[in-house]
Design an enzyme around this catalytic site. Structure first.
Site, mmCIF file in Angstrom:
data_model
loop_
_atom_site.group_PDB
_atom_site.id
_atom_site.type_symbol
_atom_site.label_atom_id
_atom_site.label_comp_id
_atom_site.label_asym_id
_atom_site.label_seq_id
_atom_site.Cartn_x
_atom_site.Cartn_y
_atom_site.Cartn_z
ATOM 1 N N THR A 209 0.731 -1.140 -0.012
ATOM 2 C CA THR A 209 -0.095 0.192 -0.103
ATOM 3 C C THR A 209 0.737 1.204 -0.079
ATOM 4 O OG1 THR A 209 0.005 0.020 2.297
ATOM 5 C CG2 THR A 209 -1.545 -1.241 1.344
ATOM 6 N N GLU B 198 -5.840 -3.883 -1.081
ATOM 7 C CA GLU B 198 -5.949 -5.251 -0.351
ATOM 8 C C GLU B 198 -7.266 -5.704 -1.115
ATOM 9 O OE1 GLU B 198 -5.769 -1.867 0.573
ATOM 10 O OE2 GLU B 198 -4.857 -1.894 2.659
ATOM 11 N N LYS C 208 -15.480 16.440 10.995
ATOM 12 C CA LYS C 208 -16.690 16.224 12.143
ATOM 13 C C LYS C 208 -16.777 17.651 12.572
ATOM 14 C CE LYS C 208 -18.507 12.319 13.808
ATOM 15 N NZ LYS C 208 -18.277 11.251 14.977
ATOM 16 N N TRP D 23 -21.081 14.612 10.570
ATOM 17 C CA TRP D 23 -20.161 14.281 9.207
ATOM 18 C C TRP D 23 -20.378 15.351 8.105
ATOM 19 C CZ3 TRP D 23 -20.220 8.627 10.187
ATOM 20 C CH2 TRP D 23 -19.084 8.134 10.877
HETATM 21 P P1 ADP Z 1 -3.744 4.556 -1.217
HETATM 22 O O1 ADP Z 1 -4.169 3.897 -0.110
HETATM 23 O O2 ADP Z 1 -2.610 4.894 -1.712
HETATM 24 O O3 ADP Z 1 -4.883 5.546 -2.179
HETATM 25 P P2 ADP Z 1 -5.254 2.323 -2.783
HETATM 26 O O4 ADP Z 1 -5.539 2.274 -4.193
HETATM 27 O O5 ADP Z 1 -5.259 0.939 -2.070
HETATM 28 O O6 ADP Z 1 -4.058 3.187 -2.353
HETATM 29 O O7 ADP Z 1 -6.722 3.129 -2.031
HETATM 30 C C1 ADP Z 1 -7.683 2.424 -1.714
HETATM 31 C C2 ADP Z 1 -8.752 3.696 -1.338
HETATM 32 O O8 ADP Z 1 -9.116 4.724 -2.571
HETATM 33 C C3 ADP Z 1 -10.117 3.238 -0.985
HETATM 34 O O9 ADP Z 1 -9.941 2.870 0.372
HETATM 35 C C4 ADP Z 1 -10.830 4.395 -0.945
HETATM 36 O O10 ADP Z 1 -10.669 5.246 -0.065
HETATM 37 C C5 ADP Z 1 -10.408 5.229 -2.273
HETATM 38 N N1 ADP Z 1 -10.968 4.919 -3.449
HETATM 39 C C6 ADP Z 1 -10.909 3.696 -4.456
HETATM 40 N N2 ADP Z 1 -12.039 3.880 -5.395
HETATM 41 C C7 ADP Z 1 -12.920 4.941 -4.878
HETATM 42 C C8 ADP Z 1 -14.279 5.474 -5.347
HETATM 43 N N3 ADP Z 1 -14.585 5.087 -6.468
HETATM 44 N N4 ADP Z 1 -14.719 6.398 -4.689
HETATM 45 C C9 ADP Z 1 -14.003 6.937 -3.256
HETATM 46 N N5 ADP Z 1 -13.111 6.586 -3.073
HETATM 47 C C10 ADP Z 1 -12.364 5.355 -3.728
#
Ligand code: ADP
Length: 538
Positions: free
Chosen positions: A181, A327, A432, A437
């Site tokens: 990650t 993940e 918050k 929220w």
């Molecule tokens: P990083 O943690 O570097 O951003 P990741 O690609 O694993 O790497 O990120 C996953 C996160 O990206 C998700 O937990 C979410 O917060 C965000 N995410 C992914 N797709 C979407 C989406 N369509 N809308 C909103 N958030 C998204």
């Protein structure tokens, strides 16, 4: 009672043998400074066999980690096929990590060999003396610098081997690829995908209820192969016969538009910031032509409504939003409107993060871990489980990320009766205000719809009375002007009054993470250091 069905391991080598046979003449196109390099699936799988033989010759054994420090290109595809199929583990290294994080992940993964593109040598050279487990570095392209010390040449290694490497019989649950990650909080954590999880994920990507990749497709892979395996598409391509266009370092709006016009992909995948660039570049490019595309996929961050509308209205192009994480391999949800949705209502589904894909389960839980109703209203944290969802991290204990066999996503939002997820925030980005929220994602999406705005990110800032209030960080389009008052008034009829940001700042650009998302951690730090000139409306 036992079934009468055969059993057999789900392995990457099965993906190779299917692709190289049925789709032998399908191609992978790599964009280079000197033109487009082409190779057929047949050629690529033969070269993958030579690569495996070469790696075995260098002493790479079952379970050893082979790092790739590469752009999206043909050699990277060869590594994707060869390394897992020989029983080793491909560790896709993010070329945009800070040097100390890069050294950390290589050491934590204990990579024994790294394959590096010659254009990226200077970045790897910065940490060459800090990665003692790395015994060999293989350079793709001529190494004229010598900056990495002794290296091996990719083509020479392959040239010295013959095709025909026998892929071993593996257990489908063995490690195939590992990806860390990006470590927005603390050190990056490793996710280790198995042959089985990648195989199943590919089948899911081919399903028409998700993104439905199929033989008639040619995919432009803008999302990097180090960002969750380019969302799984390299394997899905071989499995389905879909061709691939690999853009290497040509990732700006202009070159992407040219690639789309000349190489005519049918689908393309990338994060929203890239599509924003493409959209803006298309405005001043009369030759922009998106007619080959059946849709584009955006994921990794929320997609603003106006972006979906702009692609639809200006270019007749559908933008499909997906949700996922490192993940989750990453496919978790895809925002395809339910059958029968009237055309004018489709957008209301397309702006959601996605509809849960077949094969995984998603739920929303409250602070105490209680499962909440799927009513589109109850807000809590998403949890997910399924055969391509991580059940642990590599070599670190992170019990706080798991709950009764479910992965805690850290994403906050609602789930509805039809299986659509709406993300209002990541838990680390929530605002918050007075105990309630405010969705930064929603505010950003709406501010970015203002014609003068190029990008906008909203972060929480401390407030004596309300604990936190939103600060809206805006990047205006070149030559455009808009005041904080004007943007505030634009938002006013669209969101509850108490959501309206009173704090505004105008920036030259929004900092981006290593995978091109808004980096709110950096924005918060810059604000805390007093680096922003903030206008506060009364
Ligand atoms: P990083 O943690 O570097 O951003 P990741 O690609 O694993 O790497 O990120 C996953 C996160 O990206 C998700 O937990 C979410 O917060 C965000 N995410 C992914 N797709 C979407 C989406 N369509 N809308 C909103 N958030 C998204």
């Amino acid at each position: 009672m036992k079934s009468t069905m055969q059993d057999g391991p789900l392995l990457i080598k099965g993906i190779i043998s299917h692709g190289e046979w049925l789709y032998a003449n399908k191609k992978v196109f790599t964009v280079t400074p000197d033109g487009v390099q082409e190779a057929t699936f047949y050629e690529i799988s033969r070269r993958a066999e030579r690569l495996a033989a070469a790696l075995a010759g260098l002493g790479v054994k079952s379970g050893d980690r082979v790092g790739s420090f590469m752009w999206n290109n043909q050699a990277h595809m060869e590594a994707y096929l060869a390394v897992p199929s020989m029983g080793a583990v491909l560790h896709t290294l993010n070329i945009r990590l800070f040097p100390e994080q890069l050294a950390y992940v290589i050491n934590h993964g204990e990579d024994s060999v790294i394959i590096v593109d010659n254009t990226l040598i200077p970045l790897l050279a910065k940490i060459r003396d800090q990665i003692p487990t790395v015994r060999h570095i293989i350079v793709n392209g001529p190494d004229t610098t010598g900056a990495l010390g002794e290296t091996l040449d990719y083509e020479t290694l392959l040239g010295a081997e013959r095709p025909g490497f026998e892929w071993p019989e593996l257990d489908e649950r063995e490690a195939a690829i590992m990806c860390y990650t990006s470590g927005t909080t603390g050190n990056p954590k490793g996710v280790v995908y198995s042959h089985r999880s990648l195989w199943l994920h590919s089948i899911a990507q081919m399903s028409a209820n998700s993104i439905g990749i199929c033989e008639s497709d040619r995919g432009l892979l803008i999302v990097p192969m180090f960002h969750v395996n380019a969302w799984g598409t390299p394997y899905t391509s071989f499995f389905s016969g879909a061709e691939l266009i690999m853009p290497q370092m040509f990732l700006q709006g202009g070159p992407i538009i040219k690639m789309i016009r000349e190489l005519r992909p049918t689908i393309s995948l990338g994060v929203p910031t890239i599509w924003n660039d493409v959209l803006h570049a298309a405005e001043s490019d009369p030759e922009a032509d998106f007619s080959s595309l059946r849709y584009i996929v955006a994921g990794g961050a929320a997609v603003p409504r106006h972006m979906i509308e702009a692609f639809r209205d200006r270019h007749g192009l559908r933008l499909v939003q997906g949700w996922g994480m490192t993940e989750t391999s990453p496919l978790g949800a895809v925002a395809i409107p339910p059958a029968g949705t009237p055309r004018e209502q489709e957008i209301d589904y397309e702006v959601k993060a996605g509809r849960v894909v077949a094969g995984v389960e998603v739920r929303v839980v409250d602070d105490t871990g209680e499962v909440m109703p799927r009513d589109g209203k109850a807000i809590g944290e998403f949890e997910i489980r399924g055969p391509w969802i991580a059940g642990a991290y590599y070599g670190v204990d992170a019990p706080e990320r798991f709950h009764d066999g479910w992965l805690k996503t850290g994403d906050i939002g609602t789930l509805d009766a039809e299986g659509f997820m709406v993300i209002s925030d990541r838990s680390k980005d929530v605002i918050k205000s007075g105990g309630e929220w405010i969705s930064s994602v929603e505010l950003e999406s709406r501010v970015m719809a203002h014609p003068a705005v190029f990008e906008a990110a909203v972060i929480a800032v401390p407030d004596e009375r309300w604990d936190e209030r939103p600060l809206c960080c805006v990047v205006l389009r070149p030559d455009a002007t808009a005041s904080a008052e004007e943007l505030h008034d634009f938002l006013a009829p669209q969101v509850p009054k108490w959501w309206l940001p009173e704090h505004w700042t105008f920036l030259e650009s929004i900092p981006k993470t290593s995978v091109g998302k808004f980096d709110k951690k950096v924005l918060r730090a810059q604000f805390a250091l007093g680096e922003f000139s903030v206008t506060t409306l009364s």
